[in-house]
Scaffold this active site. Structure first.
Site, short mmCIF file in Angstrom:
data_model
loop_
_atom_site.label_atom_id
_atom_site.label_comp_id
_atom_site.label_asym_id
_atom_site.label_seq_id
_atom_site.Cartn_x
_atom_site.Cartn_y
_atom_site.Cartn_z
N ASN A 1 0.79 -1.36 -0.04
CA ASN A 1 0.08 0.11 -0.07
C ASN A 1 0.77 1.22 -0.03
O ASN A 1 1.76 1.33 0.95
CB ASN A 1 -0.85 -0.09 1.24
N GLU B 1 -19.27 21.29 0.07
CA GLU B 1 -19.32 19.78 0.51
C GLU B 1 -20.48 19.07 -0.23
O GLU B 1 -20.39 18.16 -0.54
CB GLU B 1 -19.70 19.71 2.14
N LYS C 1 -20.10 15.95 -2.36
CA LYS C 1 -20.79 14.68 -2.37
C LYS C 1 -21.42 14.08 -3.49
O LYS C 1 -21.41 12.91 -3.71
CB LYS C 1 -21.90 14.85 -0.96
#
Ligand code: AGP
Length: 611
Positions: free
Chosen positions: A98, A484, A488
């Site tokens: 990762n 936001e 979203k």
């Protein structure tokens, strides 16, 4: 981001690896794979796409090894194909990774010049080649890993298997999280590696976190930790509170749906933790790392939704505590070389506590002599551990990639912090504190009421699902909330959306307004309410399609011109926490209507551990 798991067990591990990878799905991924060691040989199964494809591969060609590593890959270098999926193998070494090996091209060229050939387009494969080459030069596996790690630049968590070594698994970390799990009961003698505590929760709650630069050598006799200089080190064993049942979706269609509905309860939990509900005062359960009364200013850095939470909080810190705030997205802040006055306070906000840019900002601020206050959801995260004070958002595990409850819990906690700063700086008196605390305490009930607006929002979403673009407008704290809302909607429905300060409308975006463009206006009855309504009129005058999220005052004023999502009447200061709900529900239902995977949107990762 990629998820890592490793099991050194006493029975076949492939099935458990797969189950554990399912618990890492929330991080976002586009291919997956496992490798086990059987009779000294490494065998891999890898598949593009979701874990069900890997499951099918394993059903067709099972693996039986008692020792194995698994991986969900979020593509950085190379397309999400089976060939590029991890584990990668060269010679005797298999590895999962990762992070990003930034100098992989240099390393690959060097290896190619020595005759190495590469099977994949990934940065990770060079790691398998380097370790295998070191072993061919006569080093033991742990020595070969130790010799390779200093050559890697970038961020990594790694887990290794070695052919011929059926009692050995090695993990390493630098800039990406990795945790060791210890088996107990009938699993005594088993050891695990995982990207986070959540992945390992069904296997064990006894964990030890690798520190930056550490590697760990696991055999069935124990775990030996080493630091960057290969000196043996002790790493404390801790009990993790994450438990298996916490990530059950229950009767909800998606985790995001569940997490939206959990908000009244979790916000109540946050407020009960940071307020004295009976006294009606703020009551932080920790000491602040600086004296707020002497603080010249506050610096905030965060990414994505956490940044929006910081933006909203900047209004609160300025208004309530009269504290100048500088706020910046962490990916910019970390490279700006901003001079910082010694003794200042740096506030980092992060759900995961692992976001690479936010973590780098934390470390930069530390070097600049700042005290570090972090607002994090994962108590065991790197950011929590590297901060002077970590204030926990107590949202519980958030599995949906789109942040919902973590965002509102950040807001609730930041509001409490703003009150604490205001009290310490003498900018609010006891009466004002009690008034603001009462406003905050009303928030969970108001949120519960707003959840009843869902059927209306669901209907509206059917319409929005046909739009090409959507505009969100707001003023004051509703402006960051407009940003936001747009984020979203973009991230889970893939509809292009923009958030704007309503006052900016006439400086450009108004050119976009026509009868096809839905304009979602966030208009709580606050001191800029009238101004926002004037901007709404400007949209109406141009035939714009207005969706007004407002209370009875908004409905009265604009009932004829706009579609209304009626909000309960409330005091204005913390309305952003309550207005976050319709914003989240709009995005969720639009995505579901469009047939998108709301929990695992394409290309996105939950925990962004690379730059
Ligand atoms: C939120 O919906 C996003 N998926 C994303 O912007 C997220 O908030 C960002 O990556 C920051 O993550 P963090 O809070 O874990 O640091």
């Amino acid at each position: 981001m990629c998820g890592i798991v490793g099991i050194l067990g006493a029975r076949p591990v492939a099935g458990t690896l797969l189950e554990t990878l399912k618990r890492l799905e929330y991080r976002g991924y586009d291919s997956a794979g496992v490798a086990t060691l059987e009779n000294g040989q490494i065998t891999r199964r890898r598949a593009a796409g979701k874990l069900k494809n890997l499951e099918a591969c394993l059903a067709a060609e099972p693996l039986f090894g008692h020792l194995g590593i698994g991986h969900t890959r979020w593509a950085t270098h190379g397309r999400p194909t089976a060939i590029n999926a991890h584990p990668h193998q060269n010679g005797k070494v298999a590895v999962v990774h990762n992070g990003i090996i930034e100098n992989f091209k240099t390393l690959r060229d060097e290896l190619r010049a020595k005759g190495h050939t590469f099977a994949s387009d990934t940065d990770t494969e060079v790691v398998a080649h380097l370790v295998d080459a070191a072993m061919s030069d006569g080093l033991a596996p742990a020595e070969a890993v130790a010799a390779t790690l200093p050559r890697l630049k970038g961020a990594f968590a790694l887990a290794f298997l070695f052919e011929g070594e059926d009692d050995l698994m090695i993990g390493a970390r630098e800039g990406a999280p990795l945790v060791v799990g210890f088996g107990a009961g009938d699993k005594t003698g088993e050891f695990y590696l995982g990207s986070d505590a959540l992945a390992l929760a069904p296997l064990t709650d006894a964990l030890a976190y690798l520190e930056e630069g550490d590697y760990v050598v696991l055999t069935r006799h124990g775990a030996k930790f080493y630091d960057t200089e290969s000196r043996p080190v002790a790493r404390k064993r801790v009990k993790t509170p994450a438990s298996a049942f916490l990530i059950d979706r229950g009767n909800y269609r998606h985790f995001m749906d569940k997490e939206i509905h959990e908000q009244p309860e979790v916000i109540g939990r946050v407020l009960a933790h940071y307020l004295d509900l009976s006294a009606g005062t703020v009551a932080l359960p920790f000491e602040l790392p600086v004296d707020p009364a002497r603080l010249p200013r506050l610096t905030i850095a965060a990414c994505g939704t956490a940044y929006m939470a910081g933006l909203i909080a900047s209004y609160w810190f300025e208004r309530i505590a009269k504290l100048p705030v500088e706020i910046e997205v962490a990916s910019e802040f970390r490279y700006r070389e901003a001079p910082m006055q010694k003794g200042g306070l740096m506030l980092l906000i992060s759900q995961s506590g692992e976001t690479a840019d936010t973590l780098a900002s934390l470390r930069y601020a530390k070097q600049q002599g700042q005290k570090i206050l972090s607002v994090v959801n994962v108590a065991t995260s790197t950011m929590a551990r590297e901060s002077d004070v970590a204030a926990l958002t107590l949202a519980g595990p958030e599995i949906g990639v789109a942040s919902t409850k973590a965002f509102t819990c950040q807001l609730a906690l930041l509001a409490c912090l703003a009150l604490a700063f205001g009290r310490a700086r003498g900018t609010i008196d006891a009466k004002e504190e009690a008034r603001l605390v009462a406003e905050l305490m009303a928030v969970p009930g108001l949120m519960a009421e707003v959840l009843h607006r869902e059927p209306k929002i669901e209907l509206l979403a059917r319409d929005l699902g046909k739009a090409r673009d959507v505009l969100y407008l707001g003023r004051g704290t509703s402006y960051p909330l407009a940003l936001e809302g747009a984020l979203k909607l973009k991230e889970i429905s893939y509809i292009h959306a923009e958030g704007y300060a309503a006052g900016e409308l006439k400086h450009g975006p108004i050119a976009l307004v026509d009868s096809d463009l839905p304009v979602i206006v966030l208009a709580p009855r606050d001191r800029v309410f009238e101004k926002t309504l004037s901007n709404v009129q400007e949209v109406a005058a141009r035939n714009g399609r207005i969706i007004l999220i407002s209370d009875s005052a908004g409905a009265n004023d604009l009932g004829g011109e706009a579609e209304i999502i009626a909000m309960p009447d409330m005091a204005p200061e913390f309305s952003a926490i309550v207005y976050a709900l319709p914003v989240q529900m709009i995005a969720y239902h639009t995505a579901v209507f469009m047939g998108k995977d709301a929990d695992q949107p394409r290309n996105l990762a939950k925990s962004v551990t690379v730059e």
